[in-house]
Design an enzyme around this catalytic site. Sequence first.
Site, PDB file in Angstrom:
ATOM      1  N   SER A   1     -21.232   4.298  12.901  1.00  0.00           N
ATOM      2  CA  SER A   1     -22.564   4.017  12.370  1.00  0.00           C
ATOM      3  C   SER A   1     -22.853   4.966  11.211  1.00  0.00           C
ATOM      4  O   SER A   1     -22.172   5.971  11.032  1.00  0.00           O
ATOM      5  CB  SER A   1     -23.628   4.169  13.468  1.00  0.00           C
ATOM      6  OG  SER A   1     -23.627   5.496  13.963  1.00  0.00           O
TER       7      SER A   1
ATOM      8  N   GLU B   1     -16.325  32.392   3.776  1.00  0.00           N
ATOM      9  CA  GLU B   1     -17.468  31.481   3.741  1.00  0.00           C
ATOM     10  C   GLU B   1     -17.018  30.039   3.539  1.00  0.00           C
ATOM     11  O   GLU B   1     -17.553  29.117   4.155  1.00  0.00           O
ATOM     12  CB  GLU B   1     -18.430  31.908   2.626  1.00  0.00           C
ATOM     13  CG  GLU B   1     -19.183  33.190   2.936  1.00  0.00           C
ATOM     14  CD  GLU B   1     -19.934  33.749   1.740  1.00  0.00           C
ATOM     15  OE1 GLU B   1     -20.926  34.473   1.966  1.00  0.00           O
ATOM     16  OE2 GLU B   1     -19.522  33.469   0.592  1.00  0.00           O
TER      17      GLU B   1
ATOM     18  N   ASP C   1       0.829  -1.216   0.000  1.00  0.00           N
ATOM     19  CA  ASP C   1       0.000   0.000   0.000  1.00  0.00           C
ATOM     20  C   ASP C   1       0.859   1.261   0.000  1.00  0.00           C
ATOM     21  O   ASP C   1       0.604   2.198   0.746  1.00  0.00           O
ATOM     22  CB  ASP C   1      -0.945  -0.003   1.202  1.00  0.00           C
ATOM     23  CG  ASP C   1      -2.052   1.040   1.071  1.00  0.00           C
ATOM     24  OD1 ASP C   1      -2.423   1.365  -0.077  1.00  0.00           O
ATOM     25  OD2 ASP C   1      -2.534   1.533   2.104  1.00  0.00           O
TER      26      ASP C   1
END
Length: 541
Positions: free
Chosen positions: A447, A488, A215
């Site tokens: 979850s 923003e 990896d």
Amino acid sequence: MGNCFAKNHGLMKPQQNGNTTRSVEVGVTNQDPPSYTPQARTTQQPEKPGSVNSQPPPWRAAAAAPGLSPKTTTKSNSILENAFEDVKLFYTLGKELGRGQFGVTYLCTENSTGKKYACKSISKKKLVTKADKDDMRREIQIMQHLSGQPNIVEFKGAYEDEKAVNLVMELCAGGELFDRIIAKGHYTERAAASVCRQIVNVVKICHFMGVLHRDLKPENFLLSSKDEKALIKATDFGLSVFIEEGKVYRDIVGSAYYVAPEVLRRRYGKEVDIWSAGIILYILLSGVPPFWAETEKGIFDAILEGHIDFESQPWPSISSSAKDLVRRMLTADPKRRISAADVLQHPWLREGGEASDKPIDSAVLSRMKQFRAMNKLKKLALKVIAENIDTEEIQGLKAMFANIDTDNSGTITYEELKEGLAKLGSKLTEAEVKQLMDAADVDGNGSIDYIEFITATMHRHRLESNENLYKAFQHFDKDSSGYITIDELESALKEYGMGDDATIKEVLSDVDSDNDGRINYEEFCAMMRSGNPQQQQPRLF
């Protein structure tokens, strides 16, 4: 711990500095790429080569750290199969350094010496399957085995309690490799050679010590300090295995851009690490990966086709020696691919070699920024759209969520997702269901909430319709000026815990095509719909 993509259908989380994630950059589409078929993830047994097998597994020693109370006993839910032990007895945990799918990384201070380390705290809620637990033990075993080698993070020890497994390791205060390169603002072939030399040295050490990494990617390399000459350190070994002589590996694991063709054909050996290092070198020299597309299938198709672009900018100005090394590292036939030892002896790569000190085209740095940062804003925008989408548009998905959420808690747990998929006729393995769970769980709390479910399951063209894009734009444009300003953007990203100041500025810079310091609606839509190295996220179902 990390994800492989034996079959990954879900929304992936972005890689963050210092986190515990090893996500696939893009997910699998509804069609599988040619030349490979999905199969259950199989985990190699953590066997060490040679005479080391006669010794107790290193992770047992790692878990049994100094100060272990003889009165404590092994708990039935132990991952490390040893006595529970509170890491806070030995270390004081400080600020959060990063957050990922499997847990949180903290700055920590050793109580006895005052020395700073990093503590990767991995929630046991995330270690659901037997494969997860085996992988955790193997990762600890490999990290301890490699600890002390140059360019590999030093491992201090593992501590397990009721809620988490805590891995204490060397603090790499210099941040991510690509961040450092981008921050410098100028870049040369010689600098690329220095970086590649250290990465290939990791490969050489791993192979010499009987470890197959599997990896290698830029996110898995940190800098030891902020010093200009700081060493590069490999920090993540969650998909690594001990090499078994004569064994042919068949697991499809890794991260899409960096996967060798023989991995997709399910027949590979240690040569795959050289391929991944070659992909990193290509990115270092050009700013983009050699194989990319709108979908993971497209990326895999490109890898299997094997065409490497050396004609586009900046390649005409890159030395022939550098291109020669890239070609040798990305040779499709693993038997003909250059070895780690030979890479280190290549005229371009070796210290004091042919690599030029002439600055590489600044466009390369710009591309690196896009490659690393663009998807954060896209992902946030998709989440905003999902939060504000008309109820009638998602009536079916709402019903599906309710059917899967059997306890009516408002969230879907691993067990509920597994049962729900089974009812739909899914034949995914536990490991594959776990991957879907991790992929859709954007906030990493174990979850899937309603908005995460909608974001992961809606057809992308519906999320990216003109109406929905405009709603998302209005969400960011708080003062209705017709522009998203830097303030923003910063406010929105920080509200969702995404991105530091540097990344926020990079995102603005990448999207703001007319360079007026703000993002208009046309620029926003172009960013959302354009193909770029950080690909669109696929559907959960």
